[in-house]
Design an enzyme around this catalytic site. Sequence first.
Site, PDB file in Angstrom:
ATOM      1  N   GLY A  73       0.829  -1.202   0.000  1.00  0.00           N
ATOM      2  CA  GLY A  73       0.000   0.000   0.000  1.00  0.00           C
ATOM      3  C   GLY A  73       0.860   1.247   0.000  1.00  0.00           C
ATOM      4  N   LEU A  74       0.835   1.992  -1.117  1.00  0.00           N
ATOM      5  CA  LEU A  74       1.686   3.165  -1.260  1.00  0.00           C
ATOM      6  C   LEU A  74       0.861   4.449  -1.389  1.00  0.00           C
ATOM      7  CD1 LEU A  74       4.409   1.721  -3.656  1.00  0.00           C
ATOM      8  CD2 LEU A  74       4.636   2.224  -1.211  1.00  0.00           C
ATOM      9  N   GLY A  78       1.706   5.098   3.397  1.00  0.00           N
ATOM     10  CA  GLY A  78       2.553   3.963   3.061  1.00  0.00           C
ATOM     11  C   GLY A  78       3.836   4.378   2.361  1.00  0.00           C
ATOM     12  N   ASN A 173      -5.835   2.540   9.964  1.00  0.00           N
ATOM     13  CA  ASN A 173      -6.805   2.874  11.006  1.00  0.00           C
ATOM     14  C   ASN A 173      -7.929   1.842  11.037  1.00  0.00           C
ATOM     15  OD1 ASN A 173      -5.696   5.259  12.133  1.00  0.00           O
ATOM     16  ND2 ASN A 173      -6.408   6.445  10.377  1.00  0.00           N
ATOM     17  N   SER A 199       0.374   7.932  13.576  1.00  0.00           N
ATOM     18  CA  SER A 199      -0.007   9.336  13.503  1.00  0.00           C
ATOM     19  C   SER A 199       1.191  10.165  13.049  1.00  0.00           C
ATOM     20  CB  SER A 199      -0.497   9.833  14.863  1.00  0.00           C
ATOM     21  OG  SER A 199      -0.905  11.188  14.797  1.00  0.00           O
ATOM     22  N   LYS A 249      -4.953   4.566  19.177  1.00  0.00           N
ATOM     23  CA  LYS A 249      -5.018   5.479  18.029  1.00  0.00           C
ATOM     24  C   LYS A 249      -6.452   5.958  17.785  1.00  0.00           C
ATOM     25  CE  LYS A 249      -3.506   7.610  14.299  1.00  0.00           C
ATOM     26  NZ  LYS A 249      -4.644   7.820  13.421  1.00  0.00           N
ATOM     27  N   ASN A 253      -7.634   9.892  17.759  1.00  0.00           N
ATOM     28  CA  ASN A 253      -8.379  10.588  16.717  1.00  0.00           C
ATOM     29  C   ASN A 253      -9.667  11.209  17.256  1.00  0.00           C
ATOM     30  OD1 ASN A 253      -6.345   9.452  15.140  1.00  0.00           O
ATOM     31  ND2 ASN A 253      -7.703   9.103  13.414  1.00  0.00           N
ATOM     32  N   GLU A 256      -8.639  14.321  18.789  1.00  0.00           N
ATOM     33  CA  GLU A 256      -8.338  15.225  17.670  1.00  0.00           C
ATOM     34  C   GLU A 256      -9.610  15.917  17.164  1.00  0.00           C
ATOM     35  OE1 GLU A 256      -7.609  13.910  13.247  1.00  0.00           O
ATOM     36  OE2 GLU A 256      -5.799  13.532  14.437  1.00  0.00           O
TER      37      GLU A 256
END
Length: 379
Positions: A73-74, A78, A173, A199, A249, A253, A256
């Site tokens: 996964g880019l 990633g 996530n 993050s 995480k 969020n 956040e």
Amino acid sequence: MKKGHEPPQPWGMVGSVLWPESGQSTDVSKVYASAPSGFDQEKSPICYNKSIIIKNMIKKQQNKPNSSITIFGLGRMGAQIARRLHKKGFNVTTWNRSPEPVAEIRKSGIAATSDLGEAVQKATEKFGAKSRIFWIMLPHAIVDDFLFGKPDPAIQHLGPYLKKGDIVIDGGNSFYKDSIKRAAKLKKKGVYYFDCGTSGGVWGEKNGFALMVGGPREKWSVIEPFMQALSAGDNYAYCGTSGAGHFVKMVHNGIEYGMMEAIGEGYAVLEASPFKLNLANVTRVYQKGSVVRSWLIDLCRNIFENENIAATSGKVDATGEGEWTVKTGHEFGVDVRVIEDSLNVRRESADPRNQKKYSNKIVALLRKQFGGHAIHTKK
């Protein structure tokens, strides 16, 4: 100078040691390759110290943790992870279904392919008898299919390639309960699964990521070098058993959401005041010495100095973690009204009547600033 204490000479390459005296990089395959005739590694007064360094270095190499990793996964995150690890000296192979990110990452000198079988084969060659380490950086909605989907010539899945001893790190996530289920399912195959909350947004490659990790404690030492390299130094942690990383995480969020909404509303009040305030100057004051100073406040200054707020729509997208935090808070009997209200504001922003709200525009632009998230423009 006593025998055995002479400095190394500028020849003979050993492992990856950099000789301070000569400034040479070294290669274990060329040990003693250019030594003068008659050289005796144990008795030579010129290189006696050097032979000791050679022995110790080789021993360290034999006990060195895996330095190879394959990233699947880019996307924005990633690709950053791949480049940061590559810059830190790790052996990185990458995969992506679409060819454009593959071509782009190759410009950084990183091995990349759109053929999943090829990526796994390269990992097998690099790891040898050691555990293969696979980092997946994919949208949470497709992780199960990628890990457990049935073999299909038209769809590439990692699952069929996994074998006993492999390590899978999910750096996306995902909902923490899904991560617990995946860990249990992979454990039956002898595969170790880590859930890693990541993050740092589009700044992570440069400044380091914050990493929150859950999974099997017995394999933590194997993956910790990668976490340390990706972090800013010490902002990573083993949080607990499977699910703990994505749980921490998720709450991150949720916090956040609340913080961004409070900042957006505060600036909306400032903007509506009769004082015709220069909000970039106000933010400059907030940035140092104030109680509200933070990275989000720093990013607000970027907004006021560089963004077209008037042309920005107040529609604010959400990716799920805020909703998960609210539902989990209710499940635990915890009052999460601030996070819940901020989530509701985002839902209400789908209504065109709410897309003129100044606070919504600030929140949308904050998401762009830290995460590279797309904004909507006024029609």
